[in-house]
Write a protein that holds these residues in place. Structure first.
Motif, PDB file in Angstrom:
ATOM      1  N   VAL A  75      -0.494  -1.144  10.594  1.00 38.45           N
ATOM      2  CA  VAL A  75      -0.427  -1.478   9.181  1.00 38.45           C
ATOM      3  C   VAL A  75      -0.670  -0.226   8.352  1.00 38.45           C
ATOM      4  O   VAL A  75      -1.493   0.623   8.705  1.00 38.45           O
ATOM      5  N   THR A  76       0.080  -0.099   7.262  1.00 39.56           N
ATOM      6  CA  THR A  76      -0.064   1.019   6.328  1.00 39.56           C
ATOM      7  C   THR A  76      -0.076   0.461   4.901  1.00 39.56           C
ATOM      8  O   THR A  76       0.351  -0.674   4.666  1.00 39.56           O
ATOM      9  N   ARG A  77      -0.547   1.275   3.976  1.00 38.87           N
ATOM     10  CA  ARG A  77      -0.326   0.928   2.579  1.00 38.87           C
ATOM     11  C   ARG A  77       1.163   1.083   2.291  1.00 38.87           C
ATOM     12  O   ARG A  77       1.807   1.975   2.839  1.00 38.87           O
ATOM     13  N   ARG A  78       1.681   0.243   1.467  1.00 40.27           N
ATOM     14  CA  ARG A  78       3.120   0.284   1.198  1.00 40.27           C
ATOM     15  C   ARG A  78       3.503   1.623   0.579  1.00 40.27           C
ATOM     16  O   ARG A  78       2.874   2.098  -0.362  1.00 40.27           O
ATOM     17  N   GLY A  79       4.524   2.269   1.165  1.00 38.30           N
ATOM     18  CA  GLY A  79       4.972   3.561   0.693  1.00 38.30           C
ATOM     19  C   GLY A  79       4.239   4.733   1.308  1.00 38.30           C
ATOM     20  O   GLY A  79       4.524   5.886   0.977  1.00 38.30           O
ATOM     21  N   ASP A  80       3.301   4.462   2.239  1.00 39.68           N
ATOM     22  CA  ASP A  80       2.522   5.517   2.892  1.00 39.68           C
ATOM     23  C   ASP A  80       2.732   5.410   4.394  1.00 39.68           C
ATOM     24  O   ASP A  80       2.833   4.311   4.936  1.00 39.68           O
ATOM     25  N   LEU A  81       2.775   6.536   5.087  1.00 42.09           N
ATOM     26  CA  LEU A  81       2.995   6.537   6.529  1.00 42.09           C
ATOM     27  C   LEU A  81       1.700   6.473   7.334  1.00 42.09           C
ATOM     28  O   LEU A  81       1.738   6.283   8.551  1.00 42.09           O
ATOM     29  N   THR A  82       0.560   6.642   6.693  1.00 37.82           N
ATOM     30  CA  THR A  82      -0.704   6.732   7.420  1.00 37.82           C
ATOM     31  C   THR A  82      -1.166   5.369   7.936  1.00 37.82           C
ATOM     32  O   THR A  82      -1.470   4.470   7.145  1.00 37.82           O
ATOM     33  N   PRO A  83      -1.250   5.192   9.259  1.00 38.60           N
ATOM     34  CA  PRO A  83      -1.712   3.914   9.806  1.00 38.60           C
ATOM     35  C   PRO A  83      -3.192   3.681   9.503  1.00 38.60           C
ATOM     36  O   PRO A  83      -4.012   4.599   9.611  1.00 38.60           O
ATOM     37  N   LEU A  84      -3.519   2.454   9.138  1.00 40.34           N
ATOM     38  CA  LEU A  84      -4.898   2.079   8.848  1.00 40.34           C
ATOM     39  C   LEU A  84      -5.535   1.310   9.996  1.00 40.34           C
ATOM     40  O   LEU A  84      -6.745   1.374  10.196  1.00 40.34           O
ATOM     41  N   GLN A  85      -4.732   0.578  10.722  1.00 42.51           N
ATOM     42  CA  GLN A  85      -5.197  -0.191  11.872  1.00 42.51           C
ATOM     43  C   GLN A  85      -3.999  -0.468  12.762  1.00 42.51           C
ATOM     44  O   GLN A  85      -2.851  -0.497  12.294  1.00 42.51           O
ATOM     45  N   ALA A  86      -4.261  -0.654  14.060  1.00 42.51           N
ATOM     46  CA  ALA A  86      -3.150  -0.828  15.006  1.00 42.51           C
ATOM     47  C   ALA A  86      -3.613  -1.695  16.191  1.00 42.51           C
ATOM     48  O   ALA A  86      -4.804  -1.828  16.473  1.00 42.51           O
TER      49      ALA A  86
END
Length: 233
Positions: free
Chosen positions: A216-227
Motif C-alpha cells: 500500500v502507498t499514498r496515492r500518487g507516491d511510490l513509497t510502500p507503507l506496508q506490505a
C-alpha cells in the motif's frame, strides 16, 4: 450418494480454497530489483535475490519483487518478462529522486535506492497498520487497510523456479535462473479501507511456482507503507 459427494469435496485440492495473507503490526519492507536478461551485470543480483527464498524473514520482514525492464532488449535479446509498465516504474523512481538516469541491476528498498549487502532487510521496529489480503482461486484479490486517507494498492503476481537459456545479447550462451519475477502488476484505489483487484493465476511457460505480493502507498507516491504476500501453493 451423500457419502460419495462428501468424499469428493474432501478430495478437492487445497489450492481451491482462498489464500489469506496479513502483515504484522510492524512495517514489512518492499525490496524491488530492476533487472534484465539482456544485462551482463544482472545475474549476480538475481542470484542473490533468489537466495532470499530461504531467508526466515521472507514475507514477514520483507517482500521481494524483481521487475524486468525493456531497455536492454535492443541489444538482441528480448526479455520475455520485461514490460513497458515496469520500465516506466523505474523511470518514475528516477524522476522522484531527481536522477537523470536508470540502471540495472538496481535495488529499491521502501522507495529509496539501496545497495545490496550480504543480508536481506531485517525486521522493522516501526509500528504500522496491518494489511490483509484474501486471494481466491478465481483471481479475485480483496485487500483491507484500515487507515483514514487516500491510499492505493499495488498487487503483483510473481514467478519463481524460472530457468532461461539466453541465446543472444550480453548473456548469450548463459542459462539464467530467476525468483520473485513480476509477471503482472495491478493497482487499485482503496475506498473505505478496501480494494478489490482481479489477478488470475495463469500457467506461464518455464514458471514453476507463483506468489502474490501486495503493498500500500499514498496515492500518487511510490513509497510502500506496508506490505504482505506469500506463495500460492
Amino acid at each position: 450418494m451423500r457419502l460419495i459427494g462428501l468424499l469428493c469435496l474432501l478430495m478437492l485440492p487445497a489450492a481451491a480454497a482462498p489464500w489469506h495473507f496479513a502483515s504484522g503490526g510492524t512495517r514489512t519492507a518492499v525490496l524491488e530489483l530492476y533487472s534484465s536478461e539482456g544485462c551482463s551485470s544482472c545475474p549476480p543480483a538475481e542470484s542473490w535475490l533468489a537466495g532470499l527464498r530461504e531467508a526466515p524473514g521472507l514475507w514477514r520482514d520483507f517482500v521481494p519483487v524483481a521487475f524486468h525492464v525493456a531497455y536492454w532488449d535492443r541489444l538482441g535479446w528480448r526479455d520475455r518478462f520485461a514490460s513497458r509498465q515496469f520500465t516506466a516504474r523505474q523511470y518514475a523512481y528516477a524522476d522522484a529522486w531527481r536522477s537523470n538516469s536508470v540502471y540495472t541491476p538496481g535495488f529499491v528498498l521502501n522507495g529509496a535506492e539501496w545497495r545490496r549487502g550480504s543480508a536481506p532487510p531485517g525486521r522493522s521496529t516501526a509500528a504500522a497498520e496491518t494489511l490483509t489480503v484474501d486471494y481466491a482461486a478465481d483471481g479475485q484479490c480483496r485487500v483491507q487497510f484500515a487507515v483514514p486517507g487516500d491510499y492505493e494498492i499495488s498487487a503483483a503476481l510473481l514467478g519463481g523456479g524460472i530457468v532461461s537459456p539466453v541465446a543472444a545479447g550480453e548473456n548469450a550462451g548463459r542459462t539464467l535462473r530467476h525468483e520473485f519475477v513480476a509477471l503482472r502488476l495491478e493497482n487499485a484505489r482503496l475506498v473505505d479501507g478496501v480494494a478489490t483487484l482481479q489477478l488470475p493465476v495463469t500457467p506461464v511457460k518455464g514458471v514453476a511456482r507463483q506468489a502474490l505480493a501486495v503493498w500500500v502507498t499514498r496515492r500518487g507516491d511510490l513509497t510502500p507503507l506496508q506490505a504482505t504476500g506469500g506463495w500460492l501453493e
